[in-house]
Every structure is written in C-alpha cells, then in structure tokens.
Design an enzyme around this catalytic site. Structure first.
Site, PDB file in Angstrom:
ATOM      1  N   ASP A 277       0.842  -1.198   0.000  1.00  0.00           N
ATOM      2  CA  ASP A 277       0.000   0.000   0.000  1.00  0.00           C
ATOM      3  C   ASP A 277       0.876   1.246   0.000  1.00  0.00           C
ATOM      4  O   ASP A 277       1.940   1.247  -0.624  1.00  0.00           O
ATOM      5  CB  ASP A 277      -0.930  -0.048   1.228  1.00  0.00           C
TER       6      ASP A 277
ATOM      7  N   HIS B 261      -3.854   5.945   3.429  1.00  0.00           N
ATOM      8  CA  HIS B 261      -4.504   4.734   2.920  1.00  0.00           C
ATOM      9  C   HIS B 261      -3.857   3.465   3.477  1.00  0.00           C
ATOM     10  O   HIS B 261      -4.541   2.543   3.942  1.00  0.00           O
ATOM     11  CB  HIS B 261      -4.435   4.739   1.396  1.00  0.00           C
TER      12      HIS B 261
ATOM     13  N   SER C 218     -11.033  -0.968  -1.128  1.00  0.00           N
ATOM     14  CA  SER C 218      -9.750  -0.934  -0.415  1.00  0.00           C
ATOM     15  C   SER C 218      -9.943  -1.254   1.057  1.00  0.00           C
ATOM     16  O   SER C 218      -9.042  -1.772   1.715  1.00  0.00           O
ATOM     17  CB  SER C 218      -9.109   0.454  -0.527  1.00  0.00           C
TER      18      SER C 218
END
Length: 763
Positions: free
Chosen positions: A141, A216, A544
């Site tokens: 990520d 994220h 996600s």
C-alpha cells in the site's frame, strides 16, 4: 516560394530527426521475463545473471537494472529505451519484455458486525486468537504511520523465528519504529521515480521511505490486524474501540504506492520481497486495467505467493455500479467487493418549505445555525457550477448560501472546498444517476450533507423553482443497528469476469463503507492540501477497506487451520457467506435499491464464525491451476510466465476453464445447450458425515447433480460429484442474458453453498 518550401522541408526533417532521437534516448521502465532455467552456472546469483544479460544485450550501465526478481517473477525490471527493449526481446533466454503499468488505490464497528467481539466465542475456544500471533500479514500500500496506537505491541510475544524481514532505515524511518506488532516496513520506488522522469538517481518529490504520507496504507493495515485502541473516533464520530480483524497477528508494510500511483515494477518488487520475508497473507488494495494473466503484475506475483502457501486478498475495484468493471479476477486471488455496516452517520437538509430530507455527513466543525439561509443550484452548462469544480462558482451568487453540488467528476470533499473558497457556508452533495441512492459520509471542510439521487432531484427542483429558496443543515452524530444491512455498495465493481467468464467474481463482499481505522498524521482526513486538521483515525470507504477485512479473517483461519491451503481458506469464506440482511431479506444493491445478485456480491457477505468450520472445502492444487491456464489458449511460454516452471507441456488441459475446482460456478452456454462440470469436496468436518445436495435455479435451466448424497467416513477424505446444466429450449430472442441459482451440500451442522450464474452470451 521555393525558398519557403525548402525552409519548411528542412524544419520538418529537423523535427522528425529530433522526435526519432528522443524516441531512441527516452527511457522507460520495462519488466523482462527470463527463462529461469537458462542461468549459467558461472553466475552465483540471478541478480548477477540479470545484470550481465542487461549489459551485454543492451550496452546499458549497471544502474539501469532497477529490480532483480527471484520469488514473484523470473526476471528483472530495467530502465531502457525502445531500441534496447527491442534488442532484449530478441534474445533466446528471454520470454518477454513488457512496459511498466500503473495501478491505482481502490479508496470501529466492523469486528462486532462480523461477530468477532473481543476475540470471544469460537475463535477463542479454537485457540486461533493466540495462534494468530504466528501469522504475518503483508500489506502492499502507501506505507504505514508507525506511531499509531493501532500498532502497539503490548503483550505481544517475540517475533516468529520464520520472519526474515526488516524495518528499513531512512531519514524519517528506521528500526526503532518497528516492534513486535509492526515487524517490518520497506519501500519500493524505482518504478515510480522512473515514471516521473527523474531517473533512479534523482531525488524524488516524495521521500523514499516506508512512512505513510497518504493515510490509505495505515488504514488498511490497521483494519487487517490493528491492536485494540480505546476511545477511537474521527473527530467524535464512530466513537468506541477500534481494532483490526486479527488483533494478535503481525503486520509488515510494503510501500509500493506513491502520489502518482502504484507502478507494476514496484508492486512486483514488494511481492517478491514479502514472499522472501515470510508473510502468510498478502493484502493488496489496488488494481489496474484488466489484462491476460501473463500480463497482469498482481496476478503474476499472487500466483507465486499462493504456490508457496500465502493467501492473497485483493480489492475488486470501485467502478460500480457499471457492469463488468472488476479488477484482480485471477482465480488464485480472493476478489473482494464492498458492503455497508449497521452503522450510519445521519444528517438532514431542511428546506424552506419545511420538508426534511435524510442524508449523511461526518462534518464536525461549527454549524450554520438554526436559521435557514439561502439555497442555490448553479445549473449552468458553460461553467459547470452544478458540479462545483474549481473556479466554477461565482462568489456573488453563492456568498453566505448553501450550495447544491452534483456528485461526480471531482472529489466529493473537494467540492466543499470550492464552495467554501467562493464564500458559501454549506453544501448539499446530491447524487446523480451514476451514483444512484448510495450514500458515503465524508469529513467535509464546511457543513455538508450528502443525499441520494431521488432526494437530490427534489432539492434541485425546489432550488430552481422557488423564488427564494432556503435551507438549513442538521447533523445527527452516530447511529447503530441500522436496517437493512449489509447492503452492497454502489461503487463496488461488478461482474462478469471479463478475463475468464467461467470463473465467478467477485468472490465475496465485506465491510467497505464508512470504515473507521488508523490514519496518517501527515495529512488531514479529506486528503486535501488545504485540510490542516489532524486525526489519528479516519472513516473511509472503498473496496480498499473491504479487502483488509478479508485479509485479517484469512489470518484467523490460517491460525485455526495451519494446514489449510489458500484455496481451502477461500472456499471456507465463499461457501459459508450469507445472502440475507438483518431484516432476513435478500441482499440489496445500494445503486438503486434492487435485489443484488452473484455478479454484484459473489457468494455473499463473509461470515467468519461459520467459515471457521465449513464442513467441506473445494481445494485447488498448482497442477489444476496449470490445467486451467492451458485451457485459456495461452502459448506454453505465456503459461510459463505465470507458473515459472521449465517443463510445462500443457499435455493435460481442461476442455473448459470452468472445470477448475472452484467453490462457485459461472456457466456460459454460448452455442451449447449442456455444460457439465465435476467438482471435488474435501471433508474438514467430523468423520462419518453425510451430505445431501439441494439445487436452486431458474426455470430456463435444468440442473442435475450425481450423486445426490456424499458420505465421508474420514476427516480429509475426498469425494467427487458431477453437475449438468441444461439450457431449455426457448423462442429465439427470449433467452435471458443472465440468471442465478445455487448448489448446496448440507446436513444438520453445515450448509456448503456455491452460487451459480448462467449466461447465454459473453456479454
């Protein structure tokens, strides 16, 4: 005139020569597939061989070699111009040369919603909570914010001896930031640096470090395996205990995504390293354009991981509700769609005509006040004011008012910033036909309420027809036990599978809407530069977010059943998934409120308690995957690209890709009336178990299963059954495009359910 023609001709040839030179000298990143078995004994390592091959075949300097892959892929990534790439492709020791591709990210109550309260119940009884301390989840990520309390290692035992990874050193990162929870952190940026034109030696705009400057990666990692954190919230919303799915599992962060995207060469390097480091689960919340499996970086790396016993979970994509928009569809990957939780963040738009409309919001600042203010909707095709794009609003018309903004084109939170900069005091974010009735809450920069399409149409009509429209916004905080839930998110990408239509995707859905998890303190909750707020947790939506839920659940299953293969874990999650919400009605689609179907939700929503003891599983070996790949019409070299074995002949191949021992069925009739498959079930329940089959299907298809009863005398025993699907004759043009059904093997203790889709045409 002749002089002018001569000058023009000279200019043309000069420009042509300049373009040709640029084409020859301009360098890009290429991924090069080598014939692994051709390495001469004179080279001690594959890296030495790759470097020597690159220099001898292209006359490239040593620094042109970006990565040398050994686990996830047989080959290397290099910085080359087109002429050098073409020269490499002619070598007999090279299977293929491919230009690098770019992938994109697919951006506290979910453990309770999934039945994992405080690690109690079956999970604790089975010992999987403690055993999960030996399970390592690798997260590919945007990196990690190591200071987050979600990575606190209090009470964690020593790091498993199998771990071969490390915490990378850098100016803002180092070994001291890792612990017994966050046991590894690495970054891979060479592909990114080449793509932005700086070369690998030029200092990039983003610091080359595992530290997460986006948020994220921290969010996904803590969702999968974050420790318990009390009093967690996003600026007061969703207050409570935040925790990941596998709270005792270890986390290793692999930063492969940067501000301009996630580059295939970096992703492959991250996967290659993660396999060598010793991870048990790979969580990959990103995706790109569909491609054949031999050209899909994630599929290539995932195959190598699965072959070594590593479970790979990937996000399905956020391109719904459009049909056939899935990413990450390889059958060895767990493809995860998104659904809602039973938690909501209500907010209301009260119009001057006293009508109150329901919406959602995560706004936490000062409100507008109790008195209504002016309402405006700028439907001007020349300025796009209805979309609230930067520079599209005229301050004179919006100052001091609430602005109605249509959803779409630019980010939802950016629209609020545009309204605020133009002098507006509030925003109603109204869905259009593209986003339907789905509501996603955001932590806006100014008072804002998001509403669905139908409500949006009513508000737009009022704003345009009333001579003096007004409104006020009211915020309702956090509400639990929302019904119905789950509902499939409208943004969740849909099937059918466009690479292999005989493999049903997505596999399952998991929580992916308004998920609270840890966040990077380097960026505000909206991700906008102008957002100066800082928060330790954020609420985000996307597949996600659903992907790491399944990654964490896979870690728990791996801990409970260490001998299970990745396909066994997938089968357990697929065949125990549920398709009825908390009102006992069939799952619905947030896009328009209609009933969902397997191309939207796969097998259904995961049920971890039932997955722990599925009764039967559909297992898949590497040999079966090879037979599957050989059935796709790929060349031997293309199959070798994926499988990385020298002795593949494709002498054994399936007649139909759907013959793979998959836990679901996707029946494509095409020009056939009959499709027959054989499946093999393995007993992972008690000995002396008897299962009977029940089928459900449309009237347009006949389904017969033989035998109708399976008797398992021993644990681990395997039994086969065959199923025939017969398309009944119908009048020309009356055959439905798609239908759905199921095959269930059941007894008093277990219901092993496989969804079935039926198609008469490919699309």
């Amino acid at each position: 005139m002749a002089a002018m023609a001569s000058s023009s001709s000279s200019n043309f040839f000069f420009i042509f020569f300049l373009v040709l030179c640029l084409k020859i000298t301009a360098k890009k990143t290429y991924i090069v597939q080598m014939k692994h078995q051709d390495k001469p004994l004179s080279f001690e390592t594959h890296h030495d061989w790759h470097s020597s091959s690159l220099q001898s075949l292209t006359d490239s300097p040593p620094e042109s070699l970006l990565y040398s892959y050994t686990e996830a892929f047989n080959g290397f990534a290099a910085s080359l111009n087109e002429e050098q790439a073409e020269s490499l492709s002619k070598s007999e020791s090279i299977l293929g040369v491919y230009e690098d591709t770019v992938y994109t990210l697919h951006t506290t109550r979910s453990p309770q919603f999934l039945g994992l309260d405080a690690d109690l119940g079956l999970w604790a009884t089975g010992g999987s909570t403690q055993a999960s301390e030996d399970v390592i989840i690798g997260v590919l990520d945007t990196g990690v914010w190591p200071e987050s309390k979600s990575f606190d290692d209090s009470g964690m035992p020593e790091i498993p001896s199998k771990w071969r990874g490390e915490c990378e050193s850098g100016h803002d990162f180092g070994p001291k930031f890792c612990n017994k929870k966050l046991i590894g952190a690495r970054s891979f940026s060479k592909g990114y640096r080449m793509a932005i034109g700086g070369g690998i030696n030029k200092k990039p705009k983003e610091i080359d470090s595992p530290r997460d400057k986006d948020g994220h990666g921290t969010h996904t990692a803590s969702t999968a395996a974050g420790s318990h954190v009390a009093n967690a919230s996003l600026l007061g919303y969703a207050s409570g205990i935040a925790r990941g799915m596998a709270t005792r599992a270890r986390v290793a962060a692999y930063k492969v995504c940067w501000e301009t995207g996630c580059f295939g060469s970096d992703i492959l390097a991250g996967m290659d390293r993660a396999i060598r480091d010793g991870v048990d689960v790979l969580s990959v919340s990103l995706g790109g354009r569909l491609a054949p499996y031999y050209r899909d970086t994630v599929a290539l790396g995932a195959f190598a991981a699965v072959e070594k016993g590593i479970f790979v979970s990937c996000s399905a994509g956020n391109s719904g509700p459009t049909r056939a928009t899935l990413a990450n569809v390889a059958p060895w990957i767990m493809t995860v769609g998104a659904g809602t939780l039973d938690r909501d963040f209500p907010a209301y738009a009260v119009l001057g005509n006293k009508v109150r409309y329901n919406g959602v919001s995560l706004y936490s600042g000062r409100g507008i006040g109790k008195k209504p203010v002016g309402l405006v909707y700028n439907k001007d095709n020349n300025t796009f004011g209805n979309l609230c794009l930067p520079g599209s609003l005229k301050p004179a018309s919006v100052r001091g008012k609430i602005v109605v903004c249509d959803r779409g084109t630019n980010a939802r939170v950016e629209k609020g910033g545009v309204v605020r900069d133009a002098g507006g005091v509030g925003m109603i974010l109204a869905n259009t036909a593209d986003s339907g009735e789905e509501l996603v809450a955001d932590s806006h920069l100014l008072p804002s309420v998001a509403v669905g399409r139908k409500t949006g149409d009513l508000i737009r009509k009022y704003a345009q027809s009333n001579p003096n429209p007004t409104a006020k916004l009211v915020f309702g905080g956090t509400v639990l036990n929302v019904r119905p839930s789950p509902v499939v998110a409208a943004f969740s990408s849909r099937g059918p599978n466009m690479v292999t239509p005989q493999i049903l995707k997505p596999d399952v859905i998991g929580p992916g809407v308004n998920i609270l998890a840890a966040w990077s303190e380097a960026i505000g909750p909206t991700g906008l530069v102008k957002d100066t707020r800082k928060t330790k947790f954020n609420i985000v939506s996307g597949t996600s977010m659903s992907c790491p839920h399944i990654s964490g659940l896979a870690a728990l299953l791996k801990a409970a059943h260490p001998d299970w293969s990745p396909s066994a874990i997938k089968s357990a999650l697929v065949t125990t998934a549920y398709t009825r919400d908390n009102t006992n009605s069939s799952l619905r689609d947030a896009a328009d409120g209609s009933l969902s179907n397997p191309w939207v939700h796969g097998a259904g929503h995961v049920d971890p308690q039932k997955a722990l003891s599925p009764g039967l599983i559909y297992d898949i070996t590497t040999k079966q995957y090879i037979s599957f790949l050989c059935s796709l019409g790929y060349t031997i070299d293309q199959v070798k690209t994926i499988v990385k074995r020298p002795n593949i002949t494709c002498s054994k191949r399936f007649k139909d890709p759907g013959e793979l021992n998959y836990p679901s069925f996707s029946v494509l009739f095409g020009d056939k009336r009959v499709v027959r498959y054989t499946r093999e079930l393995t007993n992972v329940g008690p000995a002396r178990s008897i299962y009977k089959v029940a089928v459900d299907g449309p009237s347009s298809v006949g389904i017969s299963v033989r035998p109708r009863t399976l008797v398992f005398r021993h644990i681990g025993e395997k039994k086969r059954y065959s199923v025939s699907f017969v398309a009944k004759r119908t009048r020309r043009g009356s055959t439905a495009r798609s239908e759905y059904g199921s095959i269930v093997w059941g007894n008093a203790q277990h219901q092993v359910k496989s969804p079935v889709t039926f198609s008469w045409t490919f699309l």
